[in-house]
Design a protein around this motif. Structure first.
Motif, PDB file in Angstrom:
ATOM      1  N   GLU B  80      49.359  36.703  44.472  1.00  0.00           N
ATOM      2  CA  GLU B  80      48.996  37.799  45.362  1.00  0.00           C
ATOM      3  C   GLU B  80      49.223  39.147  44.670  1.00  0.00           C
ATOM      4  OE1 GLU B  80      49.979  37.164  49.518  1.00  0.00           O
ATOM      5  OE2 GLU B  80      50.573  39.254  49.670  1.00  0.00           O
ATOM      6  N   GLU B  81      50.314  39.218  43.922  1.00  0.00           N
ATOM      7  CA  GLU B  81      50.639  40.449  43.205  1.00  0.00           C
ATOM      8  C   GLU B  81      49.585  40.735  42.136  1.00  0.00           C
ATOM      9  OE1 GLU B  81      54.866  40.515  42.160  1.00  0.00           O
ATOM     10  OE2 GLU B  81      54.237  41.676  40.421  1.00  0.00           O
ATOM     11  N   HIS B  82      49.224  39.727  41.362  1.00  0.00           N
ATOM     12  CA  HIS B  82      48.200  39.913  40.326  1.00  0.00           C
ATOM     13  C   HIS B  82      46.868  40.293  40.937  1.00  0.00           C
ATOM     14  CE1 HIS B  82      50.418  37.355  37.119  1.00  0.00           C
ATOM     15  NE2 HIS B  82      50.924  38.554  37.292  1.00  0.00           N
ATOM     16  N   PHE B  83      46.525  39.630  42.014  1.00  0.00           N
ATOM     17  CA  PHE B  83      45.270  39.918  42.712  1.00  0.00           C
ATOM     18  C   PHE B  83      45.216  41.377  43.135  1.00  0.00           C
ATOM     19  CE2 PHE B  83      43.337  40.212  47.013  1.00  0.00           C
ATOM     20  CZ  PHE B  83      42.039  39.825  46.722  1.00  0.00           C
ATOM     21  N   ASN B  84      46.322  41.854  43.720  1.00  0.00           N
ATOM     22  CA  ASN B  84      46.355  43.234  44.200  1.00  0.00           C
ATOM     23  C   ASN B  84      46.461  44.255  43.080  1.00  0.00           C
ATOM     24  OD1 ASN B  84      46.235  43.476  47.151  1.00  0.00           O
ATOM     25  ND2 ASN B  84      47.924  42.034  47.072  1.00  0.00           N
ATOM     26  N   GLU B  85      47.334  43.983  42.124  1.00  0.00           N
ATOM     27  CA  GLU B  85      47.601  45.004  41.110  1.00  0.00           C
ATOM     28  C   GLU B  85      46.633  44.975  39.941  1.00  0.00           C
ATOM     29  OE1 GLU B  85      51.750  44.768  40.181  1.00  0.00           O
ATOM     30  OE2 GLU B  85      52.275  45.237  42.256  1.00  0.00           O
ATOM     31  N   ASN B  86      46.317  43.771  39.435  1.00  0.00           N
ATOM     32  CA  ASN B  86      45.511  43.724  38.221  1.00  0.00           C
ATOM     33  C   ASN B  86      44.018  43.624  38.477  1.00  0.00           C
ATOM     34  OD1 ASN B  86      48.094  43.504  37.427  1.00  0.00           O
ATOM     35  ND2 ASN B  86      47.875  41.582  36.331  1.00  0.00           N
ATOM     36  N   TYR B  87      43.638  42.850  39.466  1.00  0.00           N
ATOM     37  CA  TYR B  87      42.206  42.607  39.626  1.00  0.00           C
ATOM     38  C   TYR B  87      41.543  43.523  40.642  1.00  0.00           C
ATOM     39  CZ  TYR B  87      43.763  38.422  37.193  1.00  0.00           C
ATOM     40  OH  TYR B  87      44.336  37.573  36.307  1.00  0.00           O
ATOM     41  N   MET B  88      42.089  43.578  41.844  1.00  0.00           N
ATOM     42  CA  MET B  88      41.436  44.360  42.883  1.00  0.00           C
ATOM     43  C   MET B  88      41.898  45.818  42.908  1.00  0.00           C
ATOM     44  SD  MET B  88      39.396  42.223  44.265  1.00  0.00           S
ATOM     45  CE  MET B  88      38.859  43.009  45.773  1.00  0.00           C
ATOM     46  N   GLU B  89      43.007  46.106  42.264  1.00  0.00           N
ATOM     47  CA  GLU B  89      43.606  47.455  42.285  1.00  0.00           C
ATOM     48  C   GLU B  89      43.624  48.017  43.709  1.00  0.00           C
ATOM     49  OE1 GLU B  89      42.550  49.852  38.577  1.00  0.00           O
ATOM     50  OE2 GLU B  89      40.931  48.399  38.711  1.00  0.00           O
ATOM     51  N   SER B  90      44.248  47.270  44.594  1.00  0.00           N
ATOM     52  CA  SER B  90      44.161  47.606  46.010  1.00  0.00           C
ATOM     53  C   SER B  90      44.884  48.890  46.424  1.00  0.00           C
ATOM     54  CB  SER B  90      44.641  46.433  46.866  1.00  0.00           C
ATOM     55  OG  SER B  90      45.956  46.114  46.547  1.00  0.00           O
ATOM     56  N   GLU B  91      45.695  49.457  45.522  1.00  0.00           N
ATOM     57  CA  GLU B  91      46.285  50.757  45.859  1.00  0.00           C
ATOM     58  C   GLU B  91      45.178  51.818  45.816  1.00  0.00           C
ATOM     59  OE1 GLU B  91      49.907  51.580  45.940  1.00  0.00           O
ATOM     60  OE2 GLU B  91      50.175  49.424  46.185  1.00  0.00           O
ATOM     61  N   LYS B  92      44.256  51.630  44.876  1.00  0.00           N
ATOM     62  CA  LYS B  92      43.177  52.587  44.690  1.00  0.00           C
ATOM     63  C   LYS B  92      41.989  52.247  45.593  1.00  0.00           C
ATOM     64  CE  LYS B  92      41.299  53.438  40.448  1.00  0.00           C
ATOM     65  NZ  LYS B  92      41.478  53.265  39.000  1.00  0.00           N
ATOM     66  N   ILE B 125      32.893  46.284  46.787  1.00  0.00           N
ATOM     67  CA  ILE B 125      34.195  45.711  46.456  1.00  0.00           C
ATOM     68  C   ILE B 125      34.700  46.471  45.241  1.00  0.00           C
ATOM     69  CG2 ILE B 125      35.461  43.605  45.810  1.00  0.00           C
ATOM     70  CD1 ILE B 125      33.159  41.954  46.898  1.00  0.00           C
ATOM     71  N   HIS B 126      35.982  46.784  45.225  1.00  0.00           N
ATOM     72  CA  HIS B 126      36.585  47.414  44.048  1.00  0.00           C
ATOM     73  C   HIS B 126      35.853  48.718  43.709  1.00  0.00           C
ATOM     74  CE1 HIS B 126      37.762  47.306  39.585  1.00  0.00           C
ATOM     75  NE2 HIS B 126      38.903  47.324  40.248  1.00  0.00           N
ATOM     76  N   GLY B 127      35.393  49.425  44.759  1.00  0.00           N
ATOM     77  CA  GLY B 127      34.745  50.712  44.556  1.00  0.00           C
ATOM     78  C   GLY B 127      33.327  50.637  44.036  1.00  0.00           C
ATOM     79  N   LYS B 128      32.796  49.439  43.901  1.00  0.00           N
ATOM     80  CA  LYS B 128      31.453  49.302  43.350  1.00  0.00           C
ATOM     81  C   LYS B 128      30.524  48.645  44.378  1.00  0.00           C
ATOM     82  CE  LYS B 128      29.334  48.924  39.023  1.00  0.00           C
ATOM     83  NZ  LYS B 128      28.312  47.929  38.881  1.00  0.00           N
ATOM     84  N   THR B 129      29.307  49.206  44.505  1.00  0.00           N
ATOM     85  CA  THR B 129      28.388  48.723  45.523  1.00  0.00           C
ATOM     86  C   THR B 129      27.239  47.938  44.907  1.00  0.00           C
ATOM     87  OG1 THR B 129      28.933  50.659  46.830  1.00  0.00           O
ATOM     88  CG2 THR B 129      26.973  49.455  47.469  1.00  0.00           C
ATOM     89  N   LYS B 130      26.916  46.841  45.572  1.00  0.00           N
ATOM     90  CA  LYS B 130      25.825  46.016  45.083  1.00  0.00           C
ATOM     91  C   LYS B 130      25.022  45.533  46.284  1.00  0.00           C
ATOM     92  CE  LYS B 130      25.029  42.133  42.070  1.00  0.00           C
ATOM     93  NZ  LYS B 130      24.774  40.852  42.669  1.00  0.00           N
ATOM     94  N   ALA B 131      23.698  45.502  46.132  1.00  0.00           N
ATOM     95  CA  ALA B 131      22.850  45.005  47.226  1.00  0.00           C
ATOM     96  C   ALA B 131      22.894  43.484  47.229  1.00  0.00           C
ATOM     97  CB  ALA B 131      21.427  45.492  47.042  1.00  0.00           C
ATOM     98  N   VAL B 132      23.110  42.912  48.412  1.00  0.00           N
ATOM     99  CA  VAL B 132      23.143  41.462  48.503  1.00  0.00           C
ATOM    100  C   VAL B 132      22.255  40.985  49.658  1.00  0.00           C
ATOM    101  CG1 VAL B 132      25.453  41.108  47.531  1.00  0.00           C
ATOM    102  CG2 VAL B 132      25.191  41.495  49.986  1.00  0.00           C
ATOM    103  N   SER B 133      21.871  39.732  49.581  1.00  0.00           N
ATOM    104  CA  SER B 133      21.104  39.115  50.647  1.00  0.00           C
ATOM    105  C   SER B 133      21.680  37.725  50.835  1.00  0.00           C
ATOM    106  CB  SER B 133      19.642  39.056  50.232  1.00  0.00           C
ATOM    107  OG  SER B 133      18.952  38.218  51.108  1.00  0.00           O
ATOM    108  N   VAL B 134      22.218  37.470  52.018  1.00  0.00           N
ATOM    109  CA  VAL B 134      22.867  36.179  52.255  1.00  0.00           C
ATOM    110  C   VAL B 134      22.341  35.549  53.544  1.00  0.00           C
ATOM    111  CG1 VAL B 134      24.991  36.840  51.060  1.00  0.00           C
ATOM    112  CG2 VAL B 134      24.822  37.188  53.521  1.00  0.00           C
TER     113      VAL B 134
END
Lengths: 134, 184
Positions: B80-92, B125-134
């Protein structure tokens, strides 16, 4: 002489094993946080929390995000696993709340996960009720 | 006589305005999103968030969802810590959002058996926007609708870097399952 050496080796091996076990369970596979057991970093009212988030979301995030906080306020809505305090603080419980608590004043402890812009609410998860003030 | 007719018309207008003017929003604040990035024979990489907010405007099919990253719960604290701090940068980047529209949405067509619709929009996600169709499955529920579905995302599409050291243990495509019970 020989005996001393053997004791030394045993002691070193035991130390290594405990260190290893500690590293394995205490660090690598440590269980996720249990908010119910943590001591809160802040203890404030729901109105104060929402005014902090409304005036400066970034500053409020740096103060409260991911922290265990204690919030006091009146319950304005109650569903199965959710209490909403003062219409602005959303508290998600891990267990269902059975008692009828609407319009009562309570203190809730939980982890602040951020501000929800869709509903203009601050969200807390893994909540527990600390006390009922009435 | 004329006046009473006029009054009656005005009265009817008020009634219809009152009923149609009501926004037909269905909402949830406790939707669930699970993601799964495990690779067989390695440790499970998965988390769940049970406090997702979503709004569906029934008259137009407009759909919006917001999930707070800190609300994802893993079994293991370090993950959970790695996910938040390294990958998703959830503070930012504290949240991931979706804004879009369900194509050809008609609330009259919703029945108890799930029906597939296409949901198109922007996923951030992560400050980046992408068009999706689901594909989104919608069925009738008490006082609202249930929407469920799943889709896959690639971390690199959202500028999420995964270090080589753990690259082998995390799937290239991350499967996301969602389940929202939207009510009035």
């Amino acid at each position: 002489m020989k005996r001393k050496r053997i004791t030394l080796i045993i002691v070193v091996v035991l130390l290594l094993v405990t260190a290893g076990l500690y590293f394995y369970y205490g660090f690598l596979f440590k269980e996720a946080r249990n908010i119910a057991w943590e001591v809160p970093d802040f203890s404030i009212t729901a109105t104060k929390l929402s005014s902090d988030y409304n005036s400066n979301p970034q500053k409020a995030d740096s103060l409260y995000l991911n922290k265990t906080i204690e919030i006091t306020g009146e319950i304005t809505r109650q569903t199965d696993s959710v209490l909403i305090l003062e219409n602005t603080v959303f508290c998600l419980f891990t267990q269902k709340t059975n008692e009828k608590l609407i319009n009562k004043s309570v203190t809730v402890k939980g982890k602040c996960i951020g501000y929800d812009e869709l509903f203009q609410e601050i969200k807390l998860d893994q909540c527990t009720i600390n006390k009922q003030n009435n | 006589m004329k006046k009473t007719v006029l009054n009656f018309v005005a009265f009817l207008l008020i009634i219809t305005a009152g009923t149609t003017g009501f926004s037909q929003k269905l909402i949830t604040k406790t939707g669930s999103i699970k993601f799964q990035a495990s690779i067989p024979s390695y440790e499970e990489v998965a988390a769940e968030n049970k406090s997702v907010s979503a709004v569906l405007e029934q008259s137009t099919g407009d759909f919006a969802a917001l999930v707070l990253i800190k609300g994802f719960r893993f079994k293991v604290a370090l993950m959970e810590e790695h996910f938040n701090e390294n990958y998703m940068e959830s503070e930012k980047f504290s949240k991931a959002t979706f804004k879009g529209k369900i194509e050809d949405f008609d609330s009259a067509k919703i029945t108890n058996t799930p029906k597939n619709f296409t949901l198109k929009g922007d996923l951030t996600i992560h400050g980046k926007t992408k068009a999706v169709s689901v594909i989104i499955k919608i069925s009738k529920a008490a006082n609202g609708v249930t929407t469920i579905g799943s889709f896959e995302v690639k971390p690199e599409d959202f500028d999420i870097e995964i270090p080589n050291l753990v690259r082998k243990k995390i799937a290239d495509k991350i499967k996301i399952n969602y389940n929202f019970l939207l009510v009035k």
